[in-house]
Design an enzyme around this catalytic site. Sequence first.
Site, PDB file in Angstrom:
ATOM      1  N   LYS A   1       0.849  -1.204   0.000  1.00 42.49           N
ATOM      2  CA  LYS A   1       0.000   0.000   0.000  1.00 42.49           C
ATOM      3  C   LYS A   1       0.875   1.242   0.000  1.00 42.49           C
ATOM      4  O   LYS A   1       2.047   1.208   0.423  1.00 42.49           O
ATOM      5  CB  LYS A   1      -0.954   0.021   1.193  1.00 42.49           C
ATOM      6  CG  LYS A   1      -0.280   0.004   2.586  1.00 42.49           C
ATOM      7  CD  LYS A   1       0.107   1.367   3.130  1.00 42.49           C
ATOM      8  CE  LYS A   1       0.931   1.273   4.412  1.00 42.49           C
ATOM      9  NZ  LYS A   1       1.566   2.482   4.843  1.00 42.49           N
TER      10      LYS A   1
ATOM     11  N   ASP B   1      -2.287  -2.313   9.567  1.00 41.24           N
ATOM     12  CA  ASP B   1      -2.792  -2.174   8.196  1.00 41.24           C
ATOM     13  C   ASP B   1      -3.448  -3.447   7.664  1.00 41.24           C
ATOM     14  O   ASP B   1      -3.815  -3.509   6.488  1.00 41.24           O
ATOM     15  CB  ASP B   1      -1.640  -1.767   7.259  1.00 41.24           C
ATOM     16  CG  ASP B   1      -1.135  -0.364   7.575  1.00 41.24           C
ATOM     17  OD1 ASP B   1      -1.947   0.459   8.050  1.00 41.24           O
ATOM     18  OD2 ASP B   1       0.059  -0.099   7.359  1.00 41.24           O
TER      19      ASP B   1
HETATM   20  P1  ATP Z   1       3.697  -0.190   7.940  1.00 42.10           P
HETATM   21  O1  ATP Z   1       3.717   0.609   6.675  1.00 42.10           O
HETATM   22  O2  ATP Z   1       2.492  -1.119   8.063  1.00 42.10           O
HETATM   23  O3  ATP Z   1       4.017   0.562   9.187  1.00 42.10           O
HETATM   24  P2  ATP Z   1       6.243  -1.166   7.118  1.00 42.10           P
HETATM   25  O4  ATP Z   1       6.016  -1.419   5.663  1.00 42.10           O
HETATM   26  O5  ATP Z   1       6.932   0.117   7.467  1.00 42.10           O
HETATM   27  O6  ATP Z   1       4.869  -1.269   7.865  1.00 42.10           O
HETATM   28  P3  ATP Z   1       7.022  -3.895   7.468  1.00 42.10           P
HETATM   29  O7  ATP Z   1       7.681  -4.225   6.172  1.00 42.10           O
HETATM   30  O8  ATP Z   1       5.651  -4.415   7.694  1.00 42.10           O
HETATM   31  O9  ATP Z   1       7.064  -2.330   7.730  1.00 42.10           O
HETATM   32  O10 ATP Z   1       8.018  -4.394   8.621  1.00 42.10           O
HETATM   33  C1  ATP Z   1       7.943  -3.904   9.929  1.00 42.10           C
HETATM   34  C2  ATP Z   1       8.676  -4.875  10.869  1.00 42.10           C
HETATM   35  O11 ATP Z   1       7.942  -6.100  10.948  1.00 42.10           O
HETATM   36  C3  ATP Z   1      10.071  -5.239  10.399  1.00 42.10           C
HETATM   37  O12 ATP Z   1      10.953  -4.969  11.438  1.00 42.10           O
HETATM   38  C4  ATP Z   1      10.028  -6.734  10.109  1.00 42.10           C
HETATM   39  O13 ATP Z   1      11.173  -7.407  10.547  1.00 42.10           O
HETATM   40  C5  ATP Z   1       8.807  -7.229  10.869  1.00 42.10           C
HETATM   41  N1  ATP Z   1       8.049  -8.274  10.143  1.00 42.10           N
HETATM   42  C6  ATP Z   1       7.432  -9.311  10.690  1.00 42.10           C
HETATM   43  N2  ATP Z   1       6.811 -10.061   9.766  1.00 42.10           N
HETATM   44  C7  ATP Z   1       7.029  -9.493   8.583  1.00 42.10           C
HETATM   45  C8  ATP Z   1       6.661  -9.811   7.252  1.00 42.10           C
HETATM   46  N3  ATP Z   1       5.907 -10.886   6.947  1.00 42.10           N
HETATM   47  N4  ATP Z   1       7.060  -8.981   6.275  1.00 42.10           N
HETATM   48  C9  ATP Z   1       7.784  -7.872   6.574  1.00 42.10           C
HETATM   49  N5  ATP Z   1       8.180  -7.552   7.805  1.00 42.10           N
HETATM   50  C10 ATP Z   1       7.824  -8.340   8.814  1.00 42.10           C
END
Ligand code: ATP
Length: 292
Positions: free
Chosen positions: A12, A141
């Site tokens: 997203k 999310d």
């Molecule tokens: P958001 O935009 O929802 O805040 P994000 O895109 O910034 O999230 P993610 O990629 O979801 O961040 O990762 C956040 C944390 O979650 C990371 O530190 C990662 O190690 C952990 N994590 C746990 N499971 C997953 C997964 N399936 N995919 C990605 N990260 C994961």
Amino acid sequence: MILTKTIKSYAKINLYLNVGAKRPDGYHDLESVMQQVSLFDYVTVLRDTDTTQRGVRITCTDRLVPSDDRNIAAKCAMAFLDKYNIYSEVSVSIDKRIPVAAGLGGGSTDGAAVLSIMNSIFDVNAPMDELCALGAKLGADIPFCLVGGTCTASGIGEILTPVKTPVLPYHILICNAGHGVSTPEAYRKLDETAKEEPACAMDDVLRAVESGEMPETLYNSFERVILPEHAEAAQIRQTMLVCGADVALMSGSGPSVFGLFRNEDARDKAKDFFDMKGILAMPCEPVVKNIK
Ligand code: ATP
């Protein structure tokens, strides 16, 4: 017998994200316009129908992502087994393409994919709102990733309203220069700075997407605390505009930056430019859902 299903879990971007003050319960009021995009991971769930042990195994192609019960997808799988009182072993595998800790909802979308696949391969057929309520406890999310398309989010992000849009008039380029951002840390930084007046109202962005027009301005509260510390992301944002993006913004808590281009050719040329600079540039399109 082994039952298995693979689906794409889409990332997203936030076309608008205005974060309000921290509430006494620690959450933040916010208003957002969220857009699902065609950048995706592949998520596979395998169900072994021959066992009555309850368990979840997880593998992920990205070493930055935990391959154990800290993984959001594993948490979702376990929560699903618990909620519907299912005794079975499932294996989840994630082919990771969405950058991690990048403001693109990568963990949440994998979790949403697991809930959706398990709902189907275990024949539970739970309604969408029930899956959303289950997912909301595990990743902010996840409800949006289950619903998909374009939505507004309000409250603490839990009030989700699907937005009916025509085909959207832009092509997207998402760039990521590495250096993940921790979302709780980004909120902490926001709390330490004075609130600013948003550059536009959410209704301005909403009106544009509803009528299939290019939004004139976008806004993200996190830019003011993340961009000063991530010079590369700030530079990418500038470069997007120079390369012909109509608008550019950081997504979520960053540091990914996206540009919306009316012209597909200009988007593709911008990708070539970022490639040349060694910056990860991912062209994608808005995912539009047909809602009634
Ligand atoms: P958001 O935009 O929802 O805040 P994000 O895109 O910034 O999230 P993610 O990629 O979801 O961040 O990762 C956040 C944390 O979650 C990371 O530190 C990662 O190690 C952990 N994590 C746990 N499971 C997953 C997964 N399936 N995919 C990605 N990260 C994961």
